[in-house]
Write a protein that holds these residues in place. Sequence first.
Motif, mmCIF file in Angstrom:
data_model
loop_
_atom_site.group_PDB
_atom_site.id
_atom_site.type_symbol
_atom_site.label_atom_id
_atom_site.label_comp_id
_atom_site.label_asym_id
_atom_site.label_seq_id
_atom_site.Cartn_x
_atom_site.Cartn_y
_atom_site.Cartn_z
ATOM 1 N N ARG A 102 0.845 -1.195 0.000
ATOM 2 C CA ARG A 102 0.000 0.000 0.000
ATOM 3 C C ARG A 102 0.871 1.231 0.000
ATOM 4 O O ARG A 102 1.921 1.212 0.615
ATOM 5 C CB ARG A 102 -0.901 0.024 1.241
ATOM 6 N N PRO A 103 0.526 2.314 -0.623
ATOM 7 C CA PRO A 103 -0.599 2.478 -1.530
ATOM 8 C C PRO A 103 -0.363 1.727 -2.840
ATOM 9 O O PRO A 103 0.766 1.555 -3.274
ATOM 10 C CB PRO A 103 -0.650 3.983 -1.777
ATOM 11 N N THR A 104 -1.437 1.306 -3.440
ATOM 12 C CA THR A 104 -1.364 0.586 -4.700
ATOM 13 C C THR A 104 -0.877 1.541 -5.786
ATOM 14 O O THR A 104 -1.482 2.583 -6.013
ATOM 15 C CB THR A 104 -2.748 0.026 -5.072
ATOM 16 N N LEU A 105 0.209 1.189 -6.432
ATOM 17 C CA LEU A 105 0.769 2.019 -7.498
ATOM 18 C C LEU A 105 0.551 1.351 -8.851
ATOM 19 O O LEU A 105 0.746 0.141 -9.000
ATOM 20 C CB LEU A 105 2.256 2.267 -7.275
ATOM 21 N N ILE A 106 0.184 2.170 -9.820
ATOM 22 C CA ILE A 106 -0.088 1.692 -11.177
ATOM 23 C C ILE A 106 0.819 2.466 -12.120
ATOM 24 O O ILE A 106 0.839 3.696 -12.098
ATOM 25 C CB ILE A 106 -1.562 1.926 -11.541
ATOM 26 N N LEU A 107 1.569 1.757 -12.935
ATOM 27 C CA LEU A 107 2.426 2.416 -13.912
ATOM 28 C C LEU A 107 1.574 3.011 -15.036
ATOM 29 O O LEU A 107 0.627 2.382 -15.509
ATOM 30 C CB LEU A 107 3.425 1.425 -14.511
ATOM 31 N N GLY A 108 1.931 4.209 -15.456
ATOM 32 C CA GLY A 108 1.181 4.883 -16.504
ATOM 33 C C GLY A 108 1.162 4.111 -17.800
ATOM 34 O O GLY A 108 0.136 4.043 -18.488
ATOM 35 N N ARG A 109 2.270 3.485 -18.147
ATOM 36 C CA ARG A 109 2.361 2.692 -19.381
ATOM 37 C C ARG A 109 1.379 1.518 -19.325
ATOM 38 O O ARG A 109 0.685 1.225 -20.303
ATOM 39 C CB ARG A 109 3.792 2.189 -19.549
ATOM 40 N N GLU A 110 1.306 0.856 -18.161
ATOM 41 C CA GLU A 110 0.398 -0.289 -17.998
ATOM 42 C C GLU A 110 -1.069 0.162 -18.024
ATOM 43 O O GLU A 110 -1.925 -0.512 -18.586
ATOM 44 C CB GLU A 110 0.689 -1.010 -16.680
#
Length: 164
Positions: A56-64
């Motif tokens: 946590r916090p959940t991180l999301i890559l912009g490319r993905e």
Amino acid sequence: MRWMRLNAMRKRRANPRLVKIHRSYTVEEVARLFGTHKNTVRAWVKAGLPTCDDKRPTLILGRELAAFLQGRRAKKKQSCKPGELYCVGCRSPKFPAGDMAECQPLSPTVGSLRAICPDCDSMMYRRVSLAKLERVRGKTVVSFTPAPDRVSKRDEPTVNSDFG
């Protein structure tokens, strides 16, 4: 009035072009970026949106994120086969009722096909290049209607004009 604005936000699709591919986003930032709820983004994660790790916090890559949203759009895209037009009411491509359609030229090279849906009796449309009309129409009988006169091409001024 507020419910109309909220309803319009719900129907809007997430645009992958808004995502910066060299950035990492939290769930809250993605929700804010697209004007959706955090639970919508969490549902995307459950549906296969990759995250950086399980912490946590959940991180999301912009490319993905951009790739995930483009993939969802590509799955839902429906292309029309020869002879088919898109029915707005049924939200799918269908063959027109009676295999008849009208073509109204919009320019010297482009026209608009119109027909009636055999299931819901609503209008069906398809923009078409006039050079490719024979290939697009399939077995459908196409009749041509003249393009409407433009105001600038009329000899007489309109009633509400100030031309003497």
